[in-house]
Motif scaffolding. Structure first.
Motif, PDB file in Angstrom:
ATOM      1  N   HIS A  36     -12.497 -26.420  95.153  1.00  0.00           N
ATOM      2  CA  HIS A  36     -12.731 -27.323  94.014  1.00  0.00           C
ATOM      3  C   HIS A  36     -13.830 -28.345  94.262  1.00  0.00           C
ATOM      4  CE1 HIS A  36     -10.656 -31.200  95.247  1.00  0.00           C
ATOM      5  NE2 HIS A  36     -10.537 -30.414  96.285  1.00  0.00           N
ATOM      6  N   PHE A  55      -3.086 -30.529  92.302  1.00  0.00           N
ATOM      7  CA  PHE A  55      -2.828 -31.954  92.559  1.00  0.00           C
ATOM      8  C   PHE A  55      -1.375 -32.316  92.254  1.00  0.00           C
ATOM      9  CE2 PHE A  55      -7.343 -31.474  92.007  1.00  0.00           C
ATOM     10  CZ  PHE A  55      -7.869 -32.218  93.045  1.00  0.00           C
ATOM     11  N   LEU A  59       0.088 -36.293  87.372  1.00  0.00           N
ATOM     12  CA  LEU A  59      -0.128 -37.157  86.207  1.00  0.00           C
ATOM     13  C   LEU A  59       0.238 -36.393  84.924  1.00  0.00           C
ATOM     14  CD1 LEU A  59      -1.215 -39.880  85.172  1.00  0.00           C
ATOM     15  CD2 LEU A  59      -3.464 -38.809  85.077  1.00  0.00           C
ATOM     16  N   ARG A  60      -0.478 -35.312  84.696  1.00  0.00           N
ATOM     17  CA  ARG A  60      -0.176 -34.315  83.665  1.00  0.00           C
ATOM     18  C   ARG A  60      -0.676 -33.012  84.254  1.00  0.00           C
ATOM     19  NH1 ARG A  60      -3.147 -37.803  81.046  1.00  0.00           N
ATOM     20  NH2 ARG A  60      -4.937 -36.385  81.148  1.00  0.00           N
ATOM     21  N   MET A  64      -5.808 -33.821  86.780  1.00  0.00           N
ATOM     22  CA  MET A  64      -6.694 -34.235  87.869  1.00  0.00           C
ATOM     23  C   MET A  64      -7.668 -33.127  88.260  1.00  0.00           C
ATOM     24  SD  MET A  64      -4.335 -36.876  89.983  1.00  0.00           S
ATOM     25  CE  MET A  64      -2.731 -36.149  89.801  1.00  0.00           C
ATOM     26  N   LYS A  67     -11.015 -32.981  86.639  1.00  0.00           N
ATOM     27  CA  LYS A  67     -12.057 -33.925  87.067  1.00  0.00           C
ATOM     28  C   LYS A  67     -12.751 -33.480  88.352  1.00  0.00           C
ATOM     29  CE  LYS A  67     -10.358 -36.290  83.737  1.00  0.00           C
ATOM     30  NZ  LYS A  67     -10.986 -36.146  82.420  1.00  0.00           N
ATOM     31  N   THR A  95      -7.451 -26.726  78.961  1.00  0.00           N
ATOM     32  CA  THR A  95      -7.255 -27.636  77.824  1.00  0.00           C
ATOM     33  C   THR A  95      -7.618 -29.066  78.220  1.00  0.00           C
ATOM     34  OG1 THR A  95      -4.922 -28.055  78.314  1.00  0.00           O
ATOM     35  CG2 THR A  95      -5.392 -26.253  76.803  1.00  0.00           C
ATOM     36  N   GLU A  96      -7.322 -29.424  79.478  1.00  0.00           N
ATOM     37  CA  GLU A  96      -7.679 -30.780  79.920  1.00  0.00           C
ATOM     38  C   GLU A  96      -9.195 -30.966  79.993  1.00  0.00           C
ATOM     39  OE1 GLU A  96      -6.159 -33.638  80.698  1.00  0.00           O
ATOM     40  OE2 GLU A  96      -4.081 -33.068  80.308  1.00  0.00           O
TER      41      GLU A  96
ATOM     42  N   PHE B 239       3.951 -30.872  96.787  1.00  0.00           N
ATOM     43  CA  PHE B 239       2.488 -30.776  96.763  1.00  0.00           C
ATOM     44  C   PHE B 239       1.925 -31.081  98.150  1.00  0.00           C
ATOM     45  CE2 PHE B 239      -1.516 -33.273  95.924  1.00  0.00           C
ATOM     46  CZ  PHE B 239      -2.332 -32.166  95.787  1.00  0.00           C
ATOM     47  N   GLN B 330      -6.866 -33.150 102.559  1.00  0.00           N
ATOM     48  CA  GLN B 330      -6.392 -34.509 102.211  1.00  0.00           C
ATOM     49  C   GLN B 330      -5.107 -34.873 102.940  1.00  0.00           C
ATOM     50  OE1 GLN B 330      -5.818 -34.525  97.946  1.00  0.00           O
ATOM     51  NE2 GLN B 330      -7.818 -33.727  97.519  1.00  0.00           N
TER      52      GLN B 330
ATOM     53  N   LYS C  40       5.940 -42.733  80.573  1.00  0.00           N
ATOM     54  CA  LYS C  40       5.724 -43.012  81.990  1.00  0.00           C
ATOM     55  C   LYS C  40       4.928 -44.295  82.143  1.00  0.00           C
ATOM     56  CE  LYS C  40       2.245 -39.402  81.886  1.00  0.00           C
ATOM     57  NZ  LYS C  40       2.051 -37.991  82.134  1.00  0.00           N
ATOM     58  N   ILE C  42       2.431 -46.534  84.369  1.00  0.00           N
ATOM     59  CA  ILE C  42       1.456 -46.484  85.458  1.00  0.00           C
ATOM     60  C   ILE C  42       1.063 -47.920  85.792  1.00  0.00           C
ATOM     61  CG2 ILE C  42      -0.836 -45.666  86.123  1.00  0.00           C
ATOM     62  CD1 ILE C  42      -0.336 -43.356  84.079  1.00  0.00           C
ATOM     63  N   LYS C  63     -10.500 -41.411  80.425  1.00  0.00           N
ATOM     64  CA  LYS C  63     -11.043 -40.455  81.387  1.00  0.00           C
ATOM     65  C   LYS C  63      -9.952 -39.678  82.102  1.00  0.00           C
ATOM     66  CE  LYS C  63     -15.681 -41.078  81.678  1.00  0.00           C
ATOM     67  NZ  LYS C  63     -16.198 -42.464  81.791  1.00  0.00           N
ATOM     68  N   LEU C  64      -8.810 -40.318  82.379  1.00  0.00           N
ATOM     69  CA  LEU C  64      -7.816 -39.616  83.189  1.00  0.00           C
ATOM     70  C   LEU C  64      -6.363 -39.830  82.780  1.00  0.00           C
ATOM     71  CD1 LEU C  64      -7.337 -37.833  85.735  1.00  0.00           C
ATOM     72  CD2 LEU C  64      -7.047 -39.938  87.022  1.00  0.00           C
ATOM     73  N   LEU C  65      -5.992 -41.092  82.581  1.00  0.00           N
ATOM     74  CA  LEU C  65      -4.553 -41.374  82.522  1.00  0.00           C
ATOM     75  C   LEU C  65      -3.859 -40.835  81.272  1.00  0.00           C
ATOM     76  CD1 LEU C  65      -4.495 -45.042  83.923  1.00  0.00           C
ATOM     77  CD2 LEU C  65      -4.310 -42.864  85.147  1.00  0.00           C
ATOM     78  N   ASN C  67      -3.929 -38.155  77.826  1.00  0.00           N
ATOM     79  CA  ASN C  67      -4.503 -37.025  77.087  1.00  0.00           C
ATOM     80  C   ASN C  67      -4.322 -37.317  75.604  1.00  0.00           C
ATOM     81  OD1 ASN C  67      -5.055 -34.666  75.741  1.00  0.00           O
ATOM     82  ND2 ASN C  67      -3.894 -33.343  77.145  1.00  0.00           N
ATOM     83  N   ILE C  69      -4.830 -35.946  72.949  1.00  0.00           N
ATOM     84  CA  ILE C  69      -4.345 -34.936  71.994  1.00  0.00           C
ATOM     85  C   ILE C  69      -2.829 -35.103  71.799  1.00  0.00           C
ATOM     86  CG2 ILE C  69      -4.079 -32.452  71.561  1.00  0.00           C
ATOM     87  CD1 ILE C  69      -6.562 -32.052  73.311  1.00  0.00           C
ATOM     88  N   GLU C  71      -0.930 -37.742  73.771  1.00  0.00           N
ATOM     89  CA  GLU C  71      -0.357 -38.996  74.263  1.00  0.00           C
ATOM     90  C   GLU C  71      -1.010 -40.230  73.660  1.00  0.00           C
ATOM     91  OE1 GLU C  71       1.041 -37.780  78.786  1.00  0.00           O
ATOM     92  OE2 GLU C  71      -1.073 -38.214  78.429  1.00  0.00           O
TER      93      GLU C  71
END
Lengths: 227, 722, 76
Positions: A36, A55, A59-60, A64, A67, A95-96, B239, B330, C40, C42, C63-65, C67, C69, C71
């Protein structure tokens, strides 16, 4: 036509080797293994984004991974018309990224589902053109978050543009509440982008192609691309 | 050191006396912690060691027997299989989701620590009766936890057991088994070799998880304890474990590691002591170097059971390469000490030496007890009134009993096809996977018949082990070797101790006769709450092998109009404990007759007959017969709407237990050939009937296929969900 | 400065977690509980002197936390 390929591995991917085996045994060519954090993907016909828990899906699912540095290569590849197949977590990642529309929510029954399911072809595309319209495919699913969601407009646009590739159904081909294992909107199991060169699919064709698998129907997807 | 403190650490004053006499000085609190961890049942097997030593552990296929992270057997060419079963019983009662999840995590680490890539897991889980207030909650959470961990890391679950019995009301059992594949010349061991080599810490940071967890596993519960024990359950991060697994396997592949040890129960203490002991060397570790999640004392660091951590020994010249590979994945990594020749374990913290102990006092002087035990009572032969039983009642009793129901509610939450090599998914006679890039197939099964073992531990164990062989043989897999998980109540009770001793004896006899050595295992004692002991539950994990997966025989009906036969000795109802329990409702153990003698010769004869017939392609499908008898075995063979039509003189014979029992399905063309073979090998064949489409026909009764089969499939979810 | 961001599924989206919790509460006799939603939380640290905090948070959520569509979020 031989099909050259690459499989991307994210931290937490766990179907990357399965996807490599699937490509290698059916196309006769060894796929490129891409990490990746790599900067480039060699020019290939198809990129598979494999299943797993990238990941940790913390988060969802897929958030991650979407990105990661390699994603810009995936975008380039799809822009020039290359095939992209996202399976399970790969679908979630697509989709993300925004390559596919909608999102995948938790299964309605809130349980991980691992079993053989049935799907059928809906709109035709590169990935299913060798599949007969009345063919019922038997392919395993294994996911916790596979319930397809889109907004009303999003769904309409998918349907208007004939992007719904596969639907869940029962063994006789009927799509009903019972056959819709995860509560997806309109029984959706797989969709493409508008150009139909990018497919996201919750079931795992790479677990249904060898002689000892429960079914060999997964072959049909790669064979559609090869023909 | 005051006596209370010693007792709180699970040591008796006599045990403390042994230490004191040896060292001739007071222990530091950290040292006391080390003894507490190393001298409990979980780590040093002080009650069972005397008996475990009697088990056969070697033959020409054993590469590694008990004593390493997992046992390893040879499966020809350069291929080997590592496997082990381990319990996570107490943690899974207190916090079922995390307890069962970390159970899976722990057993997987045991496998990849040997350099093996895990290829399958199985789970043997047992719960109290459904009417007990906590059972449904426990089932849901345990299954979710097992699935959560295994699915995320991506190792297929291929089988196991799930049983309900009131003796587990306050002590559910969670035993996880894992199997890995390794090249023979790439097996890693925990023994370090090089003086001055670096000891490195790999994996998650250390926190307060599970402090005193290992000692907890050896306490007798008292029910109101649950809340106070909650903080000590470890939380798993699958994970992280996936990264750790890939990172470690890459390090091993690159030959950058000299030895490796999982920081499992009793964390860095037990892993470092074992390393020193195996290498007959010393270790010196600086606790200040340990990556921490939160500030911890030296004592807490030593006893922490944080998950997903490894201790490895590497040569200094490889340090940079190791660091780079782990960075890619990591994973936290730190050099924390070195290998010395002092034969001492030394830990320092904040420029002070907190532990300085000779390895031999910890390991070699560990207590070993010869606890007194009772033999089982002789039983008078009793007769039972069976007049109220008939086909319909018996069938109904099976269909409504969750223990006989289809377990898809459980299995469907476990990913069983990830890795793409699964041949037999859970729910069949054994789970089977193919070795990647090879035609070799590995099958595995877990078995236990606690009722048999409570009635007669020795014979009951023999029958259980034979059943596990049959599970493999039915698929044309040769039983190779065994791992065991001995779950018992308190051995301080002489009857329980008797169960432990005698069942180990039964295991020994059977394994010797059939040449299937015991290569790994685990003991879990004190599974009792207040005065409620669990039934003796020595779970057997048996691994089988066939060099060609195409020779695997299905356990399900294949085609209609094929002929159904059976071989095996049908027992009388009065000698079939599960029949008496589940059909007549017997519960008091004293009410049962003794169980039948195991018939090793017959088992062997049938095994040879089947293998010979499989080789000649005479058999289409085959299934073993166990509790629930012929009927349950036939129901399990139903597939794709293929049922059966059979005839039998005495209908109750369908429900009793058998020895050396199998259902064999053949194409009618092969009937004569099979009869000839049976005759030459002196095997008695009984003709039962035919495979039919949607048939459920016994003698004159044509029963409703759909409603019976649906009931079989749905009983489990109906009972759990309501 | 500690920042707490609450992320939830949008109201119109089926949220089986919340529905299940609600059923469970109702079964336990808490029949007054309705419209249960699960989200949730954060939490993160930001420097006290960060410029344009709300744009910054909007940015990390976009950017990340979150979505968008499915949320929505709110800063607590």
């Amino acid at each position: 036509m031989p099909l050259s390929s690459a499989v991307i591995t994210f931290p937490g991917s766990n179907c990357d080797r399965d996807a490599q085996t699937y490509l290698e045994l059916i196309t006769g060519q060894v796929p490129h293994k891409i990490w990746h954090n790599d900067q480039i993907i060699p020019k290939v016909d198809i990129i598979i984004i494999p299943g797993g828990f990238s990941f940790g899906d913390y988060l969802r699912s897929g958030a991650m991974a979407s990105k990661s540095p390699i994603i810009k290569e995936v975008l380039k590849h799809s822009e020039r018309g290359g095939y992209v197949l996202g399976i399970c977590n790969g679908f979630q990642i697509l989709t993300e990224i925004g390559l596919l529309s909608g999102a995948l929510n938790r299964n309605v029954k809130l349980k991980f589902i691992a079993k053989n399911c049935h799907i059928k072809k809906n709109n035709e595309n590169f990935f299913n053109k060798k599949i007969q319209n009345d063919k019922i495919l038997s392919i395993p699913v294994a996911h916790n978050e596979g319930s397809y969601y889109n907004s009303e407009e999003g769904l309409k646009s998918l349907e208007d543009n004939e992007q719904v590739a596969f639907l869940y159904c029962d063994k006789d081909g009927n799509s009903n509440n019972e056959s819709n294992i995860n509560g997806s909107l309109n029984h959706i199991a797989g969709i493409t982008n508008k150009e139909k060169n990018v497919l996201g699919l919750m079931p795992h064709p790479e677990r249904a192609f060898q002689d000892f698998h429960q079914s060999q129907d997964g072959q049909l997807i790669l064979e559609s691309l090869i023909s | 050191m005051n006596n209370d403190l010693i007792k709180q650490h699970g040591l008796t004053l006599e045990e403390y006396g042994v230490i004191n006499d040896y060292l001739k000085r007071e222990l530091t609190i950290e040292e006391l912690g080390i003894f507490s961890a190393m001298w409990n049942e979980h780590c040093c097997y002080k009650t069972s060691k005397k008996w475990l030593k009697k088990l056969p552990t070697t033959n020409d296929i054993v590469i590694q027997g008990p004593g390493e992270n997992a046992g390893v057997i040879d499966i020809e060419d350069n291929d080997a299989i590592a496997f082990k079963i381990e319990s996570h019983n107490h943690p899974s009662y207190i916090e079922p989701f995390n307890g069962s999840a970390t159970g899976v995590g722990g057993i997987l680490r045991d496998i990849f620590t040997m350099g093996a890539r895990p290829i399958a897991t199985l789970n043997s889980i047992r719960f109290g009766e459904l009417s007990n207030f906590k059972t449904k909650y426990l089932v849901n959470a345990v299954v979710k936890g097992i699935g959560h961990y295994g699915n995320c890391i991506g190792i297929p679950n291929i089988g196991g057991e799930c049983e309900f019995d009131s003796s587990y009301n306050y002590n559910n059992l969670v035993n996880a088994m894992a199997i890995g594949h390794v090249q023979k010349d790439a097996i890693f061991y925990s023994k370090p070799k090089t003086l001055g080599a670096l000891i490195v810490y790999i994996g998650s940071k250390t926190g307060k998880d599970g402090i005193h967890g290992a000692s907890m596993a050896s306490d007798v519960f008292s029910e109101d304890d649950e809340d106070s024990k909650r903080p000590s359950v470890q939380v798993g991060d699958p994970f992280m474990e996936k990264l750790l697994m890939e990172g470690c396997l890459e390090l091993m592949d690159a030959k950058l590691i000299e030895s490796m040890q999982d920081m499992g129960a009793a964390g860095i203490t037990s892993s470092s002591v074992e390393m020193a002991s195996k290498g007959n060397l010393g270790v010196e570790i600086n606790l200040d170097k340990i990556p921490l999640r939160e500030p911890l004392s030296a004592y807490e660091i030593l006893l922490s059971e944080s998950q997903e951590r490894m201790l490895a020994v590497i040569l200094e010249e490889n340090n940079e390469k190791v660091k780079n590979i782990l960075k890619k994945w990591q994973i936290d990594y730190e050099v924390i000490g070195k290998i010395t020749d002092t034969k001492r374990v030394i830990f320092q913290s904040k420029d002070k030496i907190v532990v300085d102990l000779p390895v031999d006092i910890i390991v070699d002087s560990a207590p070993e007890y010869d606890r007194p035990f009772n033999l089982p009572l002789k039983r008078k032969d009793k007769e039972f009134d069976l007049s109220k039983l008939n086909l319909e009642k018996c069938l109904n009793n099976i269909l409504k009993n969750i223990n006989y129901s289809h377990k898809s509610w459980v299995f469907d939450q476990y990913d069983s096809t990830v890795m793409g090599n699964t041949i037999n998914e859970p729910g069949l006679s054994s789970g089977i996977v193919k070795i990647h890039n090879s035609s070799k197939a590995i099958g595995a099964t877990t078995d236990c018949n606690p009722l048999y073992i409570r009635i007669n531990p020795e014979k009951g164990m023999c029958l259980t082990v034979c059943e596990s062989y049959r599970n493999l043989i039915a698929s044309n897999l040769k039983p190779m070797a065994i791992t065991n998980n001995l779950n018992f109540a308190s051995p301080l009770d002489q009857n329980i101790m008797g169960e432990l001793v005698l069942s180990i004896n039964g295991l020994k006899e059977t394994a010797l006769y059939f040449d299937t050595p015991i290569v790994s295992g685990n003991v879990s004692l004190y599974n009792q709450t207040n005065d409620e002991p669990i039934k003796p539950t020595p779970v057997i994990g048996c691994v089988g092998y066939n060099s060609n997966y195409k020779k695997i025989i299905s356990n399900s009906f294949q085609k209609k109009d094929q002929q159904i036969l059976m071989i095996g000795n049908i027992l009388s109802p009065k000698n079939s404990p599960y029949f008496l329990q589940d059909q007549l409702g017997l519960t008091e153990i004293s009410a049962f007759n003794d169980i039948c003698d195991p018939d090793f010769e017959l088992e062997k004869k049938h095994k040879n007959f089947l293998f010979d017939s499989f080789d000649d392609n005479l058999i289409e499908s085959c299934n073993d017969i166990s509790k629930g008898g012929i009927m349950h075995s036939l129901i399990k063979m139903i597939k794709n709407e293929l049922g059966f039509s059979i005839k039998i003189e005495n209908e109750l014979d369908l429900f009793v237990e058998c020895t050396a029992g199998y259902i064999v399905v053949i194409s009618t063309d092969n009937y004569q050939k099979l009869l000839d073979k049976a005759e030459s090998l002196e095997v008695n064949i009984r003709n039962l009937g035919m495979v039919t489409t949607k048939g459920f026909e016994i003698n004159q009764s044509k029963l409703n296929f759909n409603s019976i089969y649906d009931k079989y499939l749905n009983t489990f979810s109906d009972k759990i969900n309501n | 400065m500690r920042v707490k961001i609450l992320v939830r599924l949008k109201k119109q989206i089926l949220e089986p977690q919340g529905k299940n919790i609600e059923e469970c509460l109702n079964n336990l006799g808490f029949s007054e509980c309705g419209n249960v939603r699960q989200g949730k939380l954060i939490e993160l640290d930001l420097p006290e002197d960060i410029k344009d905090k709300s744009t910054y948070i909007k940015d990390i959520c976009g950017k990340l936390l979150v979505n968008d569509i499915i949320e929505e979020y709110e800063v607590l």
